[in-house]
Enzyme design. Sequence first.
Site, PDB file in Angstrom:
ATOM      1  N   ASN A   1      -9.039  -0.462   3.702  1.00 24.28           N
ATOM      2  CA  ASN A   1      -9.061  -1.063   2.365  1.00 24.28           C
ATOM      3  C   ASN A   1      -7.938  -2.083   2.166  1.00 24.28           C
ATOM      4  OD1 ASN A   1      -7.008   0.848   2.304  1.00 24.28           O
ATOM      5  ND2 ASN A   1      -7.492   1.579   0.261  1.00 24.28           N
TER       6      ASN A   1
ATOM      7  N   ASP B   1      -2.076  -0.519   5.955  1.00 27.29           N
ATOM      8  CA  ASP B   1      -2.415   0.155   7.215  1.00 27.29           C
ATOM      9  C   ASP B   1      -3.876   0.548   7.319  1.00 27.29           C
ATOM     10  OD1 ASP B   1      -2.464   3.582   6.873  1.00 27.29           O
ATOM     11  OD2 ASP B   1      -1.905   2.313   5.193  1.00 27.29           O
TER      12      ASP B   1
ATOM     13  N   GLY C   1      -5.390   2.528  -3.568  1.00 28.30           N
ATOM     14  CA  GLY C   1      -6.662   3.055  -4.035  1.00 28.30           C
ATOM     15  C   GLY C   1      -6.475   4.182  -5.030  1.00 28.30           C
TER      16      GLY C   1
ATOM     17  N   LYS D   1      -8.845  -5.073  -3.591  1.00 24.56           N
ATOM     18  CA  LYS D   1      -7.429  -5.378  -3.771  1.00 24.56           C
ATOM     19  C   LYS D   1      -7.180  -6.874  -3.875  1.00 24.56           C
ATOM     20  CE  LYS D   1      -5.402  -1.247  -1.589  1.00 24.56           C
ATOM     21  NZ  LYS D   1      -4.433  -0.747  -0.591  1.00 24.56           N
TER      22      LYS D   1
ATOM     23  N   ASP E   1       0.864  -1.173   0.000  1.00 25.42           N
ATOM     24  CA  ASP E   1       0.000   0.000   0.000  1.00 25.42           C
ATOM     25  C   ASP E   1       0.908   1.231   0.000  1.00 25.42           C
ATOM     26  OD1 ASP E   1      -2.447   1.596   0.488  1.00 25.42           O
ATOM     27  OD2 ASP E   1      -1.547   1.896   2.464  1.00 25.42           O
ATOM     28  N   ILE E   2       0.365   2.380  -0.353  1.00 24.21           N
ATOM     29  CA  ILE E   2       1.177   3.599  -0.360  1.00 24.21           C
ATOM     30  C   ILE E   2       0.946   4.423   0.899  1.00 24.21           C
ATOM     31  CG2 ILE E   2       1.605   5.810  -1.505  1.00 24.21           C
ATOM     32  CD1 ILE E   2       1.068   4.493  -4.139  1.00 24.21           C
ATOM     33  N   ASP E   3      -0.225   5.026   1.010  1.00 24.89           N
ATOM     34  CA  ASP E   3      -0.483   6.006   2.067  1.00 24.89           C
ATOM     35  C   ASP E   3      -0.448   5.378   3.453  1.00 24.89           C
ATOM     36  OD1 ASP E   3      -1.361   8.619   0.581  1.00 24.89           O
ATOM     37  OD2 ASP E   3      -2.321   6.976  -0.476  1.00 24.89           O
TER      38      ASP E   3
END
Length: 258
Positions: free
Chosen positions: A211, A208, A44, A185, A8-10
């Site tokens: 999602n 984290d 996302g 995902k 994930d990124i954020d």
Amino acid sequence: MVKAVFFDIDGTLLSHRTNSVPDSARRALAQLREKGILTFIATGRHISMLQQMQPLEGLRFDGIVSLNGQYCCNGDGLIYHCPIDPADIAILLDFLKENPHPCILVEEDRMYINFHNDHVAEVQTAIHSDMPELGDLNRGYTHPIYQAILYMQESDLHQLPEMPGIRLTFWNMGGADLIPATGGKAAGIAKVLEHYGIDKSETMAFGDGQNDVDMFSAVGTAVAMGNACREAKEAAHYITDPVDEDGIYNALKHFGVL
């Protein structure tokens, strides 16, 4: 043996406190690639947003699971895509005409919002993102939509009409993603693994947010960041340190991947 890792990124790769990817995470990504382990973004966000994110500059990935799994690609092109049922988009747009709320519609090559307000500005600031481009939501009646992003408080979402082919996934207290009920995902990752011939048991994922709970079901080892939400921590196999405390690198060392 781990053959692929999804990030994930954020709040996972990207620290919103520093608006940067920690040096330890950068080292981890480089070392994974040196070992021949495939690395993927699972986010996302829209691909166009990733291309504009300065904190990701210099990082290389083998593919992207974007829009919460609805649009997956690699350097060779599209692997899998799953737009929302047009009937459900029509229900949403009819609702927004009578109950105006800021909403982004996401197409394959663009994303646009009906209007800006202070709430949109607050949410975008929190994730270090620019204000979305303004556009006409009526395009949704005639163009494939992969995701809708509603800027509504979670407590207000009960106002939404029934949309049988849609489910909600949350990435911020003030924002919700609307995706196909059969999407997510996990669905996107499954298609990517099928494409590469990799078994679920040979994979890891880091996340984290709410999602990411769905993503955790699609991999052999699910790692929640120390700063993750309660739902992600409960769904994970292991909880590592926060993003700002070398969480990704430490977990990969813990499992002997690095």
